[in-house]
Design a protein around this motif. Structure first.
Motif, short mmCIF file in Angstrom:
data_model
loop_
_atom_site.label_atom_id
_atom_site.label_comp_id
_atom_site.label_asym_id
_atom_site.label_seq_id
_atom_site.Cartn_x
_atom_site.Cartn_y
_atom_site.Cartn_z
N LEU A 109 22.02 9.99 5.74
CA LEU A 109 21.16 9.04 6.43
C LEU A 109 20.16 8.40 5.48
CD1 LEU A 109 20.19 7.67 9.02
CD2 LEU A 109 18.74 9.69 9.45
N SER A 110 19.59 9.18 4.58
CA SER A 110 18.58 8.64 3.67
C SER A 110 19.16 7.55 2.79
CB SER A 110 18.00 9.76 2.81
OG SER A 110 19.00 10.34 1.98
N LYS A 111 20.41 7.73 2.34
CA LYS A 111 21.05 6.72 1.48
C LYS A 111 21.27 5.43 2.25
CE LYS A 111 24.90 5.95 -1.68
NZ LYS A 111 26.13 6.53 -2.30
N SER A 112 21.71 5.55 3.50
CA SER A 112 21.95 4.36 4.32
C SER A 112 20.64 3.61 4.58
CB SER A 112 22.61 4.75 5.64
OG SER A 112 23.86 5.35 5.41
N LEU A 113 19.60 4.36 4.91
CA LEU A 113 18.31 3.74 5.19
C LEU A 113 17.73 3.08 3.94
CD1 LEU A 113 16.65 6.45 7.49
CD2 LEU A 113 17.44 4.17 8.18
N THR A 114 17.90 3.76 2.80
CA THR A 114 17.39 3.21 1.55
C THR A 114 18.08 1.89 1.21
OG1 THR A 114 16.84 5.41 0.70
CG2 THR A 114 17.12 3.66 -0.92
N LEU A 115 19.39 1.83 1.39
CA LEU A 115 20.11 0.60 1.11
C LEU A 115 19.70 -0.51 2.08
CD1 LEU A 115 23.70 2.03 0.44
CD2 LEU A 115 22.18 0.96 -1.23
N PHE A 116 19.57 -0.14 3.36
CA PHE A 116 19.22 -1.12 4.38
C PHE A 116 17.83 -1.70 4.14
CE2 PHE A 116 17.32 -2.04 8.59
CZ PHE A 116 18.20 -3.03 9.02
N PHE A 117 16.83 -0.83 3.99
CA PHE A 117 15.46 -1.32 3.82
C PHE A 117 15.23 -1.86 2.41
CE2 PHE A 117 14.82 1.30 7.62
CZ PHE A 117 14.09 0.40 8.39
N GLY A 118 16.04 -1.40 1.45
CA GLY A 118 15.94 -1.97 0.11
C GLY A 118 16.24 -3.45 0.08
N THR A 119 17.16 -3.88 0.94
CA THR A 119 17.47 -5.31 1.05
C THR A 119 16.27 -6.08 1.56
OG1 THR A 119 19.79 -4.78 1.51
CG2 THR A 119 19.02 -6.98 2.14
N PHE A 120 15.57 -5.54 2.56
CA PHE A 120 14.36 -6.18 3.08
C PHE A 120 13.27 -6.23 2.02
CE2 PHE A 120 16.13 -5.07 7.32
CZ PHE A 120 16.02 -6.31 7.91
N GLU A 121 13.15 -5.14 1.25
CA GLU A 121 12.13 -5.11 0.21
C GLU A 121 12.36 -6.22 -0.81
OE1 GLU A 121 10.77 -1.36 -2.11
OE2 GLU A 121 12.08 -2.48 -3.49
N ARG A 122 13.58 -6.36 -1.27
CA ARG A 122 13.89 -7.41 -2.26
C ARG A 122 13.62 -8.79 -1.67
NH1 ARG A 122 18.05 -3.75 -3.11
NH2 ARG A 122 19.50 -4.91 -1.78
N TRP A 123 13.99 -8.99 -0.42
CA TRP A 123 13.80 -10.28 0.25
C TRP A 123 12.33 -10.66 0.32
CZ3 TRP A 123 11.96 -12.06 5.14
CH2 TRP A 123 12.44 -13.32 5.53
N ALA A 124 11.48 -9.66 0.58
CA ALA A 124 10.03 -9.92 0.69
C ALA A 124 9.37 -10.08 -0.67
CB ALA A 124 9.37 -8.79 1.48
N ILE A 125 9.63 -9.15 -1.57
CA ILE A 125 8.95 -9.16 -2.87
C ILE A 125 9.33 -10.39 -3.69
CG2 ILE A 125 8.62 -7.93 -5.05
CD1 ILE A 125 7.28 -6.52 -2.75
N LYS A 126 10.59 -10.74 -3.68
CA LYS A 126 11.03 -11.89 -4.48
C LYS A 126 10.50 -13.21 -3.92
CE LYS A 126 15.16 -9.89 -6.59
NZ LYS A 126 16.63 -10.00 -6.78
N ARG A 162 0.79 -1.22 0.00
CA ARG A 162 0.00 0.00 0.00
C ARG A 162 0.84 1.28 0.00
NH1 ARG A 162 -1.91 -2.11 4.71
NH2 ARG A 162 -1.93 -0.03 5.64
N ASP A 163 2.16 1.16 -0.06
CA ASP A 163 3.02 2.33 -0.11
C ASP A 163 4.38 1.89 -0.62
OD1 ASP A 163 3.83 4.93 0.08
OD2 ASP A 163 3.59 5.11 2.25
N ILE A 164 5.20 2.86 -1.05
CA ILE A 164 6.57 2.56 -1.47
C ILE A 164 7.49 3.10 -0.39
CG2 ILE A 164 8.26 2.66 -3.32
CD1 ILE A 164 6.06 3.35 -5.25
N PHE A 165 7.68 2.33 0.64
CA PHE A 165 8.40 2.76 1.83
C PHE A 165 9.83 3.17 1.51
CE2 PHE A 165 10.98 1.72 5.60
CZ PHE A 165 10.38 2.54 6.55
N VAL A 166 10.54 2.37 0.74
CA VAL A 166 11.95 2.63 0.47
C VAL A 166 12.14 3.94 -0.28
CG1 VAL A 166 13.99 1.78 -0.78
CG2 VAL A 166 12.58 0.20 0.55
N GLU A 167 11.31 4.19 -1.27
CA GLU A 167 11.42 5.43 -2.04
C GLU A 167 11.09 6.63 -1.17
OE1 GLU A 167 10.50 6.44 -6.59
OE2 GLU A 167 8.68 6.18 -5.40
N ASN A 168 10.15 6.48 -0.26
CA ASN A 168 9.78 7.59 0.61
C ASN A 168 10.89 8.01 1.56
OD1 ASN A 168 7.26 7.65 -0.53
ND2 ASN A 168 6.26 6.53 1.13
N LEU A 169 11.75 7.06 1.93
CA LEU A 169 12.83 7.38 2.86
C LEU A 169 13.75 8.47 2.31
CD1 LEU A 169 13.81 3.77 4.02
CD2 LEU A 169 12.67 5.54 5.39
N GLY A 170 13.93 8.47 1.00
CA GLY A 170 14.77 9.48 0.39
C GLY A 170 14.21 10.89 0.53
#
Length: 396
Positions: free
Chosen positions: A150-167, A135-143
């Motif tokens: 900080l935004s770059k670090s958070l994006t990389l960190f949560f981006g890993t979780f996003e890939r793990w879940a979506i795939k 219902r939202d694009i959490f990773v993109e919103n962090l930027g």
């Protein structure tokens, strides 16, 4: 042997939020569309969306084919760290409760990504099919919400979780077609569906007023009802509009959120007498407020990420037939222009554009039956439930 579906959702009625109403509609549709030997379990939280509107709910509710378990969260506010602590508590207890049963399909509806991650974790442990409702694009919103680095670090960190879940998911539903531009290039092999938010039954037969519009010499009654956070950016536009329009309008803001103190501070600092701020109310009271309003107000902050979203509030606003004054861009702006009669759009945080858009509205209630029928929540959730049940039929 009975088959079991688990729904993980952070919010569920009597909590008041778009996610809670969507989750209830989905469980009702699953019960209606599934066979008698299918058990639906919901793991959620005790009502916590707004601290100014907390309703008691049973920790466990059970019926023949339906069970809800609600987790009591520690006290938290709307800050990032507080929300993280609350989710960790939810995830810990939800994982423990889920391990007590064997599920064939796990459904997770998620706005801030981590409920989707939790769903992926539970499904992996149980070797279950996984259906994600994003219902939202959490990773993109962090930027947008945090500054570099900080935004770059958070994006990389949560981006890993996003890939793990979506795939890991067998199917992924996106709540708006605006999200396809983000998800499809990143996950070209994933199956995406588009079951949007919709109009709840409470709004289907919204009454027509005998008369509409403010009386002679009376200010326009403008209502906003919903969250008051960074995403809405009300603190950036309501004070300026109220000051600019003066006695022509009276804003009623019904809601709570992380930017409510900033909004209150601006109202006080500018000595605005035409802005009224009240706590969130139950759905029955909200319907009364909609009837009293002359114009319904909506605004999203000027974030690039928000050009993909479609606010759930638009669906119930449109069902009332009231004029809609919307500060949105991108997909949401295109949707309003194409789908909703007597609704005007202006660029977020654009004061001049907002004033011009207000002047273009017809100050009358115009029924929108085609919209209400097309975007009936009941109809949309029936189709989504069938999509989930396809996974159940494929499960071993």
């Amino acid at each position: 042997m009975p088959k079991r579906i688990l729904l993980l959702t952070f919010f569920y009625p009597p909590d008041i939020s778009a996610g809670s109403f969507r989750s209830r509609a989905l469980t009702e549709a699953l019960l209606e569309r599934s066979a008698d030997d299918v058990q639906i379990d919901v793991i959620t939280t005790q009502p916590n969306r707004y601290h100014s509107h907390i309703t008691d709910a049973k920790t466990v509710e059970e019926d023949d084919r339906f069970r809800i378990r609600r987790i009591q969260l520690p006290l938290h506010k709307s800050g990032f760290l507080d929300q993280a602590k609350a989710f960790i508590s939810f995830a810990f207890h939800a994982s423990r409760f889920a391990s007590e049963s064997r599920y064939d399909v796990v459904v997770a509806t998620s706005s801030r990504l981590m409920t989707a991650v939790l769903g992926s974790w539970v499904a992996r442990r149980q070797h279950a099919r996984l259906y994600l409702d994003i219902r939202d694009i959490f990773v993109e919103n962090l930027g947008e919400l945090f500054s570099a680095p900080l935004s770059k670090s958070l994006t990389l960190f949560f981006g890993t979780f996003e890939r793990w879940a979506i795939k890991r998911a067998d199917k992924v539903n996106l709540v708006t077609a605006g999200f396809l531009g983000y998800f499809q290039p990143k996950y070209p092999r994933q199956r995406f569906s588009l079951y949007s938010n919709g109009v709840d039954d409470d709004f289907v037969d919204f009454p027509l007023a005998a008369s509409t519009g403010a009386g002679a010499g009376q200010p326009l009654r403008i209502l906003y009802a919903g969250n008051v956070g960074d995403g809405q950016g009300l603190h950036l536009i309501i004070p300026a509009l109220a000051k600019r329009l003066g006695g022509q309008v009276h804003f009623r803001i019904v809601g709570a959120g992380g930017r409510l103190p900033a909004l209150r501070k601006a109202v006080v600092a500018n000595e605005l007498q035409n802005v009224e701020i009240t706590a969130p109310v139950a759905r029955e009271q909200l319907l009364d407020l909609y009837q009293q309003a002359d114009v319904l107000f909506l605004h999203l902050n000027d974030f690039n990420a928000f050009k993909r979203v479609l606010p759930s509030k638009l669906f119930e606003y449109a069902a009332t037939g009231k004029p809609i004054w919307a500060g949105v861009a991108g997909y949401a702006a295109d949707f309003v222009i194409a789908e909703i009669l007597n609704a005007t759009v202006y660029a977020p945080c654009d004061i001049d554009g907002a004033v011009n858009a207000l002047e273009q509205l017809r100050l009358e209630q115009i029924p929108r039956p085609e919209f209400t029928e097309r975007f009936s929540r009941r109809r949309i959730m029936r189709s989504m439930a069938d999509d989930v049940l396809e996974l159940l039929s494929e499960a071993n």
